[in-house]
Scaffold this active site. Structure first.
Site, PDB file in Angstrom:
ATOM      1  N   TYR A   1       0.833  -1.324   0.014  1.00  0.00           N
ATOM      2  CA  TYR A   1      -0.048  -0.094  -0.098  1.00  0.00           C
ATOM      3  C   TYR A   1       1.032   1.475  -0.108  1.00  0.00           C
ATOM      4  O   TYR A   1       1.981   1.127   0.263  1.00  0.00           O
ATOM      5  CB  TYR A   1      -0.961   0.079   1.093  1.00  0.00           C
ATOM      6  CG  TYR A   1      -0.265   0.119   2.661  1.00  0.00           C
ATOM      7  CD1 TYR A   1      -0.255   1.449   2.997  1.00  0.00           C
ATOM      8  CD2 TYR A   1       0.419  -0.650   3.450  1.00  0.00           C
ATOM      9  CE1 TYR A   1       0.381   1.986   4.177  1.00  0.00           C
ATOM     10  CE2 TYR A   1       0.859  -0.521   4.433  1.00  0.00           C
ATOM     11  CZ  TYR A   1       0.785   0.637   5.123  1.00  0.00           C
ATOM     12  OH  TYR A   1       1.287   1.179   6.211  1.00  0.00           O
ATOM     13  N   CYS A   2       0.354   2.066  -0.279  1.00  0.00           N
ATOM     14  CA  CYS A   2       0.827   3.682  -0.593  1.00  0.00           C
ATOM     15  C   CYS A   2      -0.300   4.450   0.135  1.00  0.00           C
ATOM     16  O   CYS A   2      -1.152   4.145   0.786  1.00  0.00           O
ATOM     17  CB  CYS A   2       1.486   4.084  -1.601  1.00  0.00           C
ATOM     18  SG  CYS A   2       0.054   4.168  -2.886  1.00  0.00           S
ATOM     19  N   ARG A   3      -0.027   5.941  -0.376  1.00  0.00           N
ATOM     20  CA  ARG A   3      -1.388   6.818   0.047  1.00  0.00           C
ATOM     21  C   ARG A   3      -2.515   6.423  -0.585  1.00  0.00           C
ATOM     22  O   ARG A   3      -3.436   6.608   0.081  1.00  0.00           O
ATOM     23  CB  ARG A   3      -0.619   8.283  -0.119  1.00  0.00           C
ATOM     24  CG  ARG A   3      -1.619   9.098   0.397  1.00  0.00           C
ATOM     25  CD  ARG A   3      -0.881  10.931   0.113  1.00  0.00           C
ATOM     26  NE  ARG A   3      -2.119  11.740   0.517  1.00  0.00           N
ATOM     27  CZ  ARG A   3      -2.759  12.134  -0.585  1.00  0.00           C
ATOM     28  NH1 ARG A   3      -2.985  11.566  -1.836  1.00  0.00           N
ATOM     29  NH2 ARG A   3      -4.084  13.078  -0.590  1.00  0.00           N
TER      30      ARG A   3
END
Length: 105
Positions: free
Chosen positions: A65-67
């Protein structure tokens, strides 16, 4: 690579005994909190990012995941190119995450 909704990601992660969570955000973003037990590997670190991925066990299942889901999607594609068979992208990233978030030590 497979894009999963928050619900799919959470359900699959909870049942997966070979799961590893990877956070590919920047140090500044991670300072706001991280999903528990996630490994932080900043995708913007270029070759260092690749080197860190190559040290991981390719037999595990990676939940990335990221932002917002864009960088983690890129990370999953890179992982596939490196021979990882199971990389799952969290659609919408941590912005869509409804589970726990902890401060990084």
């Amino acid at each position: 690579m497979e894009d999963l909704t928050h619900e799919e990601w959470s359900e699959q992660l909870a049942k997966d005994k070979k799961a590893v969570i990877i956070d590919v955000r920047t140090d500044e973003e991670v300072a706001d909190g991280i999903i528990p037990n996630a490994i932080h590997i900043d995708i913007y670190r270029g070759q260092d990012f690749i080197d860190a991925l190559e040290e991981l066990d390719k037999s595990k299942n990676y939940y990335v995941y990221c932002r917002s889901g864009n960088r983690s999607g890129q990370a999953c594609r890179i992982m596939e190119e490196l021979g990882f068979k199971h990389a799952y992208n969290l659609e919408g990233g941590i912005l869509e995450w409804q589970g726990d978030i902890v401060d990084i030590d």
